[in-house]
Structures are given as C-alpha cells and as structure tokens.
Design a protein around this motif. Structure first.
Motif, PDB file in Angstrom:
ATOM      1  N   ARG A 507       0.840  -1.200   0.000  1.00 58.79           N
ATOM      2  CA  ARG A 507       0.000   0.000   0.000  1.00 58.79           C
ATOM      3  C   ARG A 507       0.867   1.239   0.000  1.00 58.79           C
ATOM      4  O   ARG A 507       0.547   2.250  -0.615  1.00 58.79           O
ATOM      5  CB  ARG A 507      -0.921  -0.029   1.238  1.00 58.79           C
ATOM      6  CG  ARG A 507      -2.041  -1.074   1.124  1.00 58.79           C
ATOM      7  CD  ARG A 507      -3.147  -0.766   2.128  1.00 58.79           C
ATOM      8  NE  ARG A 507      -2.664  -0.839   3.497  1.00 58.79           N
ATOM      9  CZ  ARG A 507      -2.700  -1.939   4.240  1.00 58.79           C
ATOM     10  NH1 ARG A 507      -3.160  -3.055   3.722  1.00 58.79           N
ATOM     11  NH2 ARG A 507      -2.243  -1.946   5.472  1.00 58.79           N
ATOM     12  N   SER A 508       1.999   1.185   0.717  1.00 57.00           N
ATOM     13  CA  SER A 508       2.893   2.337   0.752  1.00 57.00           C
ATOM     14  C   SER A 508       3.486   2.607  -0.627  1.00 57.00           C
ATOM     15  O   SER A 508       3.610   3.747  -1.058  1.00 57.00           O
ATOM     16  CB  SER A 508       4.008   2.087   1.777  1.00 57.00           C
ATOM     17  OG  SER A 508       4.937   3.146   1.766  1.00 57.00           O
ATOM     18  N   ALA A 509       3.833   1.507  -1.355  1.00 52.55           N
ATOM     19  CA  ALA A 509       4.411   1.670  -2.689  1.00 52.55           C
ATOM     20  C   ALA A 509       3.385   2.235  -3.659  1.00 52.55           C
ATOM     21  O   ALA A 509       3.719   3.013  -4.547  1.00 52.55           O
ATOM     22  CB  ALA A 509       4.933   0.324  -3.188  1.00 52.55           C
ATOM     23  N   ASN A 510       2.140   1.795  -3.495  1.00 50.11           N
ATOM     24  CA  ASN A 510       1.091   2.257  -4.417  1.00 50.11           C
ATOM     25  C   ASN A 510       0.647   3.688  -4.108  1.00 50.11           C
ATOM     26  O   ASN A 510       0.054   4.347  -4.952  1.00 50.11           O
ATOM     27  CB  ASN A 510      -0.127   1.334  -4.346  1.00 50.11           C
ATOM     28  CG  ASN A 510       0.181  -0.022  -4.932  1.00 50.11           C
ATOM     29  OD1 ASN A 510       1.075  -0.145  -5.768  1.00 50.11           O
ATOM     30  ND2 ASN A 510      -0.552  -1.045  -4.475  1.00 50.11           N
ATOM     31  N   LYS A 511       0.916   4.121  -2.897  1.00 50.41           N
ATOM     32  CA  LYS A 511       0.455   5.443  -2.482  1.00 50.41           C
ATOM     33  C   LYS A 511       1.073   6.531  -3.343  1.00 50.41           C
ATOM     34  O   LYS A 511       0.403   7.486  -3.768  1.00 50.41           O
ATOM     35  CB  LYS A 511       0.803   5.667  -1.005  1.00 50.41           C
ATOM     36  CG  LYS A 511       0.197   6.925  -0.426  1.00 50.41           C
ATOM     37  CD  LYS A 511       0.465   7.000   1.082  1.00 50.41           C
ATOM     38  CE  LYS A 511      -0.179   8.259   1.670  1.00 50.41           C
ATOM     39  NZ  LYS A 511       0.091   8.375   3.120  1.00 50.41           N
ATOM     40  N   SER A 512       2.362   6.373  -3.656  1.00 51.05           N
ATOM     41  CA  SER A 512       3.048   7.358  -4.483  1.00 51.05           C
ATOM     42  C   SER A 512       2.474   7.371  -5.901  1.00 51.05           C
ATOM     43  O   SER A 512       2.263   8.434  -6.495  1.00 51.05           O
ATOM     44  CB  SER A 512       4.548   7.045  -4.521  1.00 51.05           C
ATOM     45  OG  SER A 512       5.217   7.912  -5.392  1.00 51.05           O
ATOM     46  N   GLN A 513       2.194   6.169  -6.428  1.00 49.60           N
ATOM     47  CA  GLN A 513       1.626   6.085  -7.781  1.00 49.60           C
ATOM     48  C   GLN A 513       0.225   6.699  -7.828  1.00 49.60           C
ATOM     49  O   GLN A 513      -0.118   7.404  -8.777  1.00 49.60           O
ATOM     50  CB  GLN A 513       1.573   4.625  -8.228  1.00 49.60           C
ATOM     51  CG  GLN A 513       1.120   4.452  -9.679  1.00 49.60           C
ATOM     52  CD  GLN A 513       1.050   2.996 -10.075  1.00 49.60           C
ATOM     53  OE1 GLN A 513       1.216   2.117  -9.234  1.00 49.60           O
ATOM     54  NE2 GLN A 513       0.824   2.751 -11.350  1.00 49.60           N
ATOM     55  N   ASP A 514      -0.586   6.430  -6.805  1.00 50.52           N
ATOM     56  CA  ASP A 514      -1.922   7.021  -6.758  1.00 50.52           C
ATOM     57  C   ASP A 514      -1.855   8.538  -6.750  1.00 50.52           C
ATOM     58  O   ASP A 514      -2.684   9.213  -7.376  1.00 50.52           O
ATOM     59  CB  ASP A 514      -2.681   6.535  -5.514  1.00 50.52           C
ATOM     60  CG  ASP A 514      -3.050   5.062  -5.608  1.00 50.52           C
ATOM     61  OD1 ASP A 514      -2.972   4.523  -6.741  1.00 50.52           O
ATOM     62  OD2 ASP A 514      -3.393   4.467  -4.583  1.00 50.52           O
ATOM     63  N   LYS A 515      -0.876   9.059  -6.050  1.00 53.36           N
ATOM     64  CA  LYS A 515      -0.722  10.511  -5.974  1.00 53.36           C
ATOM     65  C   LYS A 515      -0.429  11.087  -7.344  1.00 53.36           C
ATOM     66  O   LYS A 515      -0.980  12.124  -7.734  1.00 53.36           O
ATOM     67  CB  LYS A 515       0.396  10.866  -4.986  1.00 53.36           C
ATOM     68  CG  LYS A 515       0.565  12.364  -4.774  1.00 53.36           C
ATOM     69  CD  LYS A 515       1.654  12.638  -3.737  1.00 53.36           C
ATOM     70  CE  LYS A 515       1.816  14.154  -3.542  1.00 53.36           C
ATOM     71  NZ  LYS A 515       2.904  14.461  -2.589  1.00 53.36           N
ATOM     72  N   GLU A 516       0.476  10.419  -8.092  1.00 58.82           N
ATOM     73  CA  GLU A 516       0.797  10.893  -9.435  1.00 58.82           C
ATOM     74  C   GLU A 516      -0.431  10.845 -10.344  1.00 58.82           C
ATOM     75  O   GLU A 516      -0.660  11.761 -11.143  1.00 58.82           O
ATOM     76  CB  GLU A 516       1.916  10.024 -10.029  1.00 58.82           C
ATOM     77  CG  GLU A 516       3.267  10.207  -9.346  1.00 58.82           C
ATOM     78  CD  GLU A 516       4.336   9.323  -9.962  1.00 58.82           C
ATOM     79  OE1 GLU A 516       4.005   8.627 -10.965  1.00 58.82           O
ATOM     80  OE2 GLU A 516       5.467   9.307  -9.469  1.00 58.82           O
ATOM     81  N   ILE A 517      -1.209   9.772 -10.214  1.00 61.34           N
ATOM     82  CA  ILE A 517      -2.411   9.639 -11.045  1.00 61.34           C
ATOM     83  C   ILE A 517      -3.414  10.741 -10.723  1.00 61.34           C
ATOM     84  O   ILE A 517      -4.019  11.350 -11.616  1.00 61.34           O
ATOM     85  CB  ILE A 517      -3.036   8.249 -10.844  1.00 61.34           C
ATOM     86  CG1 ILE A 517      -2.123   7.167 -11.427  1.00 61.34           C
ATOM     87  CG2 ILE A 517      -4.412   8.174 -11.487  1.00 61.34           C
ATOM     88  CD1 ILE A 517      -2.570   5.757 -11.138  1.00 61.34           C
ATOM     89  N   LYS A 518      -3.602  11.008  -9.425  1.00 57.70           N
ATOM     90  CA  LYS A 518      -4.533  12.064  -9.035  1.00 57.70           C
ATOM     91  C   LYS A 518      -4.075  13.422  -9.542  1.00 57.70           C
ATOM     92  O   LYS A 518      -4.874  14.246  -9.998  1.00 57.70           O
ATOM     93  CB  LYS A 518      -4.685  12.090  -7.518  1.00 57.70           C
ATOM     94  CG  LYS A 518      -5.483  10.925  -6.955  1.00 57.70           C
ATOM     95  CD  LYS A 518      -5.634  11.036  -5.447  1.00 57.70           C
ATOM     96  CE  LYS A 518      -6.444   9.869  -4.877  1.00 57.70           C
ATOM     97  NZ  LYS A 518      -6.604   9.957  -3.414  1.00 57.70           N
ATOM     98  N   GLU A 519      -2.783  13.674  -9.472  1.00 59.93           N
ATOM     99  CA  GLU A 519      -2.250  14.942  -9.969  1.00 59.93           C
ATOM    100  C   GLU A 519      -2.487  15.087 -11.467  1.00 59.93           C
ATOM    101  O   GLU A 519      -2.853  16.157 -11.953  1.00 59.93           O
ATOM    102  CB  GLU A 519      -0.758  15.038  -9.646  1.00 59.93           C
ATOM    103  CG  GLU A 519      -0.456  15.252  -8.156  1.00 59.93           C
ATOM    104  CD  GLU A 519       1.040  15.268  -7.878  1.00 59.93           C
ATOM    105  OE1 GLU A 519       1.821  15.070  -8.834  1.00 59.93           O
ATOM    106  OE2 GLU A 519       1.418  15.479  -6.708  1.00 59.93           O
ATOM    107  N   ALA A 520      -2.256  13.988 -12.200  1.00 63.70           N
ATOM    108  CA  ALA A 520      -2.516  14.023 -13.640  1.00 63.70           C
ATOM    109  C   ALA A 520      -3.994  14.277 -13.916  1.00 63.70           C
ATOM    110  O   ALA A 520      -4.363  15.026 -14.829  1.00 63.70           O
ATOM    111  CB  ALA A 520      -2.081  12.703 -14.283  1.00 63.70           C
ATOM    112  N   GLY A 521      -4.867  13.646 -13.105  1.00 62.47           N
ATOM    113  CA  GLY A 521      -6.304  13.852 -13.271  1.00 62.47           C
ATOM    114  C   GLY A 521      -6.712  15.287 -12.992  1.00 62.47           C
ATOM    115  O   GLY A 521      -7.529  15.859 -13.722  1.00 62.47           O
TER     116      GLY A 521
END
Length: 627
Positions: A507-521
């Motif tokens: 979950r910690s590793a995915n947290k950074s990726q989710d943040k990037e996706i949200k920023e792109a959105g």
C-alpha cells in the motif's frame, strides 16, 4: 370443339350436357366422311369426360357445379376474343377501342379490373400486374365509352393502337395542315421540329413513340398541346362519330402516358444529378465515409440525396465502383476496414492522401509517447531494450501505433495502400521520401523510418530534459544496484507482510503512484472543464446531449452500462500499461476506441459529446483513483 362451341354460343360458359349432345350429333353426322369420328358417336359422355380431365388439370378450363347442372368455364375465352379484336390495328383504326357492348359480351366482375384513365392508369404503369387475368377496362371521362384491353397491352401495344387511330383521324379529316398552323405560334424558332413530328405521324407513326418514351422536351410539349387542341375541336361538335370517339380515347391515352414518361425522365435526371453529387461528396475531406454518413449526404440546397435516389440505386452505385473493371485495375472506390471493424468507403484517388494524413497526425503523438515513456523510465534509473536495439524499438513503435493511431495501423497493414502507391509511382515516377510507406520491392518500411523517429536522437533529447547526472553511466549503474537491492528488500518485506496478512508495504508503494495519477487527473480537469463549471455538472450537461432516451429507466440503465464499460476499460489499460502517459491525447484516443468498439455506443447520435463524456468520466475516475 370446346373453343368452337364457345364461339358459337358467344359465351365462355358451356352447358356440359348440351356440349356432349352437340359432340354426339356432330360425330354421327361426319362419321361417314371422317371415320375417326365414328368412335365418338357411341358412349360420347364417357369419352368427353375422359378427354376433359387433362384440360382441367392444366387449367385450360374449369367446372362449375350448380343446381341446374354442370357448366364448363373456358378461361381464355375473353382473352382470345380480345386478341382477335386487336389482331389488325390498322383495319380497326377508324373505330373506337373494343368494349363489352361492341363485342356483345358481359365480363364477370371477378375477371376484369377497372382503371380510370385520368387517375389510375399512371399508378398501374408503376405497378403493372404480371398475370393475364383479369382483363382491363379503361374508364374514360363521361360521354366517352369504356374500352376493353389485355393487361399485356399496357403500355406499348396500347400506345401503338392509339397512335394509329390518331393518324387515321388526321388522314380522313385532312386537317394536318390546319392543326400544324394552329400550333406554329407556340413554337417560334422550332417550326422545323413541329413539321417533322407531323410528317412522322403521317408516314411512320410508331416512330413517334420512341421519343415520347424517352421523355424528351419537344415531344412532351408537342403532345401536351396537340392533345389539348384536338380534343377542344372535337368536343365542340354536336354529334360524335365513331372516328371522333376513337381519337378522343386515343388522345386521353397518349396524353396520360406522355405525362408519365416525362415524369420518369425528370426523375431519372434528378437521380443522375444526385448520384453525381454523391460522387463529388467523396472528394471532400475526410474522404472516407461510413454507410451511416453516406446516407446523410445532402446536396448544395440542403436536400438529402437519399430520396432523390433510392437505397437500391445507392447500393448498385457503390457495388459497381468497388469492383475492378479488370484484374489488372484497381476499383474506383475502396471498402476499407478500420479500428473496431468500422467499414468505410473511399475513392482510390484519395486513399494515399488519406493515409498520409493519418501518418502526419501520428508522428508527434508517437514521438511524444516514446519520449514520455523513456522519461519516466530514466527518472527511475532504469533502462529498457528498446533504447538500445532497433528491433525492440520497432516493437515499441508498433505497440504505440496500435494504441494511439489505430487508423494508421489499419491502412499500413492493408495491401490496398501498396497497390495505390505502386500505381502512383508508375504514373508520377516518384513518391516524396517523407511520405513513403514501402520500399521498391513492396515491403513495408520500418516504422521508425515511416514515422521519422530516430531512436538515438529521441533518447538523447529525453536525457537532455533531465539533470546531467542521468547521463553518467557509472552513476546510473550504482543507483541501479542500490535500486535493485532496495527492491529485493521490498520483495522480502512484502512476502513477510503477506504471510502476516498485512500488506502495508504494498500500500505504501502504491500510495506514491496514486498521488501521481490524481495529480494528472487534476491537471486534465483544469484543461477540460470550462471555467466557472465543475466536473460533475459538466458531466451531467454532456450526458443530456448524448443520452437522449425518453424513458427514465432506459436512460439510467444506459448510463450505468456506459460508466461500467469506461471503468473496466480504464482499469484494463492502467493495469496492462504501467507507464501509460495520462495526457489529453491518450485519453481521447482511448475514448474513441471505447465508442467505436461497442455497437450500442457506435449507433448513438452526438458522438462528439459522447466521447467528451467518456474522457471527462475517466478523468473523474483518475482523481478518485477509482478504476
């Protein structure tokens, strides 16, 4: 014997007992002169009925069983009678068309069809009957007797009979010059044409019918004015003779059929002009059109072309043009298949230009996609084989072309493009180097050459966007080693967490990726949502434009299905392409594929609004990380 007896009685209904008695008497009378009749003089009834069976089976006649006895009905009696009446049209030119009174018969209603000359004849000409029965009764205006004809006479033999009666009228009345002089003032400058048609009527009357059937301008005008003039002169007479009645009947027939053929000629001209407009439509961008688009073509006046020609005319026109005249020639129009099996028609003359347009649009998209991918990889201190090997770079380009430029992929994998390019090269002698697809032998050029993308240059340009240390091999190698050790440690921790039932590290590793996706959105939201509006209200606005179903439940079901489809497709893409760049172009390409690949969505109207909705809903899912 049956025909002879029916003619003798002047009726198609023959009393069986009377006929048998007639045959018996006839056989006895002629038995001495003609020995073959001697067999019929005895046991006549049995022999007659034996011979009758084949005639009944072949429907030459039929039996009518009544209280008074059995009668034989001769089916062809009226037909034969009328055939004889019309056998010599020249001899009967001076008398009216045959009628029931003239023939001294009364045709049963079930064997005759009435047609009002002024109101029904045109409709019948459009939809003639194929069977010989019933007979046709032409009903003329009051004061003019009806006429009996055969259905097979319409229209040609009927016109011939009418034309011969008109010629007979001109000859016996000796009024050709009078009528010609009466019409000359209406045809100033066309006097020779007027004299010519009068002369043909007198010498070769049936030749006049060909120009009438073609709906030509002058013959149409002539017959319209001629019929009106002659009818006006005749109706002024106190008493009408047989030849007057005959010519009045003929004038009505010729006048109605003249109008009919003129309308046909006008409709044909209108259809031909519409088909010409159809051909011109294929010369307009975007050059390739689906059948749905072709059906909606309009002319310069805004009138739909479908209507000026029929669906069958359209199908025949396309069928002729998508087939090669010879095996060595390419057809005039291609039927091409694009993404999601979408079929479109395009002229051969525009196929190369059409393909080059796709190539021009794809080049910056593919180049940016490769650059963005490599930027992410290099920033992560990683590498991939496509950066080093041409064959792997080619595979990467092929993947991006399939995803971001499916139309380009469809045309370059279609052999028609090579055939067109080969034909152009034979005619012009060359194809511009920047727009070539094939080598001279016929093989497809490498995608890197077609797209004008140099692997080494794009790698160098990508590295130039990053700090200088990303270009130091030793530094990159060291970081890669540490990264590998870190990943190894992470995997062990992940395994341990999995055993303990608590995957916190994942979950910690995915947290950074989710943040990037949200920023792109969020970034895409600011680009796509109009100022002063929010994403939910804009989505609702777009939905009202493409979801036009009237029933509330149907609207809601469709919306639910569309949202589910978008979510599933976005999840599939995001999970399958870990380094996908979330740009407006990439989402628009994906939206178009989603709309094109689903038959229900493809049939919806307002496709532009639907695709906007799909893009914006995907942005909403990215912001929520809900996919």
């Amino acid at each position: 014997m049956l025909i002879a007896y029916g003619n003798k009685e002047h009726s198609p209904y023959i009393d069986s007992e009377a006929f048998i008695s007639f045959v018996e008497k006839y056989a006895r009378h002629y038995a001495n002169e003609q020995p073959e009749w001697a067999l019929w003089a005895k046991d006549t009834s049995r022999k007659v009925w034996e011979e009758m069976n084949p005639l009944l089976d072949s429907e030459v006649c039929m039996l009518l069983t009544e209280k008074t006895g059995t009668r034989i009905f001769m089916r062809n009696f009226y037909i034969d009678l009328l055939e004889n009446a019309y056998a010599s049209p020249d001899d009967s030119a001076g008398i009216p068309f045959p009628s029931e009174n003239a023939l001294k018969i009364k045709v049963p209603p079930e064997h005759i069809k009435s047609l009002n000359v002024k109101t029904d004849l045109v409709t019948y000409l459009d939809h003639p009957q194929t069977e010989r029965m019933p007979l046709i009764m032409l009903v003329f205006p009051p004061g003019i007797p009806n006429a009996l004809i055969l259905s097979t006479m319409i229209p040609r033999r009927l016109m011939e009979s009418a034309m011969l009666k008109i010629r007979h009228f001109l000859r016996t009345q000796d009024n050709k010059d009078y009528l010609q002089n009466k019409l000359i003032p209406h045809y100033q400058g066309r006097e020779n044409q007027l004299r010519d048609i009068f002369n043909r009527m007198m010498v070769r009357p049936l030749d006049c019918l060909t120009s009438l059937e073609d709906g030509e301008d002058f013959p149409y005008l002539f017959w319209a004015s001629f019929c009106g003039l002659v009818r006006s002169d005749i109706t002024k007479r106190k008493e009408l003779l047989n030849e007057d009645i005959a010519v009045l009947q003929s004038l009505y027939i010729i006048e109605i059929i003249n109008n009919y053929y003129r309308a046909l000629a006008f409709k044909k001209k209108e259809r031909d002009m519409a088909l010409n407009d159809l051909a011109l439509q294929f010369d307009q961008p975007p050059y390739a059109y689906s059948m749905d688009a072709i059906i909606k073509f309009i002319n310069s006046k805004g009138v739909p072309l479908l209507g000026l020609y029929s669906e069958k005319d359209l199908e025949d026109w396309l069928t002729v043009r998508i087939k090669s005249a010879t095996p060595e020639e390419l057809p005039e129009i291609f039927l091409i298949t694009g993404p999601a099996d979408a079929k479109r028609y395009i002229k051969k003359a525009h196929y190369y230009e059409f393909s080059v347009n796709f190539l021009t649009e794809a080049r910056p998209l593919i180049k940016r996609a490769v650059s963005d991918r490599w930027l992410i990889i290099i920033k992560g201190y990683r590498r991939e084989s496509a950066m080093e090997k041409d064959e792997d770079f080619e595979k990467l380009l092929k993947r991006f072309v399939g995803e971001l430029a499916p139309d380009l992929m469809a045309v370059i994998t279609d052999k028609k493009l090579y055939l067109v390019c080969d034909e152009i090269e034979q005619i012009q002698g060359f194809i511009p180097e920047g727009s070539r697809f094939f080598v001279h032998g016929g093989s497809l050029l490498p995608l890197a050459t077609i797209l004008l993308i140099n692997r080494k240059e794009i790698l160098a340009d990508t590295r130039a966007l990053l700090p200088f240390w990303y270009s130091i091999p030793l530094f990159i190698a060291l970081v890669a080693i540490f990264q590998k050790l870190k990943n190894l440690k992470f995997e062990r921790g992940k395994k341990k967490d999995a055993e303990n039932g608590a995957p916190k590290r994942e979950r910690s590793a995915n947290k950074s990726q989710d943040k990037e996706i949200k920023e792109a959105g969020r970034k895409l939201e600011s680009e796509l949502v109009p100022y002063g509006d929010d994403i939910d209200s804009y989505l609702e606005n777009l939905e009202n434009r493409w979801n036009t179903l009237l029933k509330k439940q149907a609207r809601e079901d469709l919306l639910t299905d569309v949202k589910t489809l978008i979510r599933d497709r976005l999840r599939q893409v995001m999970h399958g392409q870990r380094h996908m760049m979330l740009t407006r172009d990439s989402l628009e390409k994906l939206a178009r594929r989603i709309a094109d690949e689903n038959s229900t969505l493809r049939d919806l109207k307002n496709q532009d609004n639907l695709r906007q909705y799909i893009v914006l809903y995907m942005v909403k899912l990215l912001i929520q990380s809900n996919f």
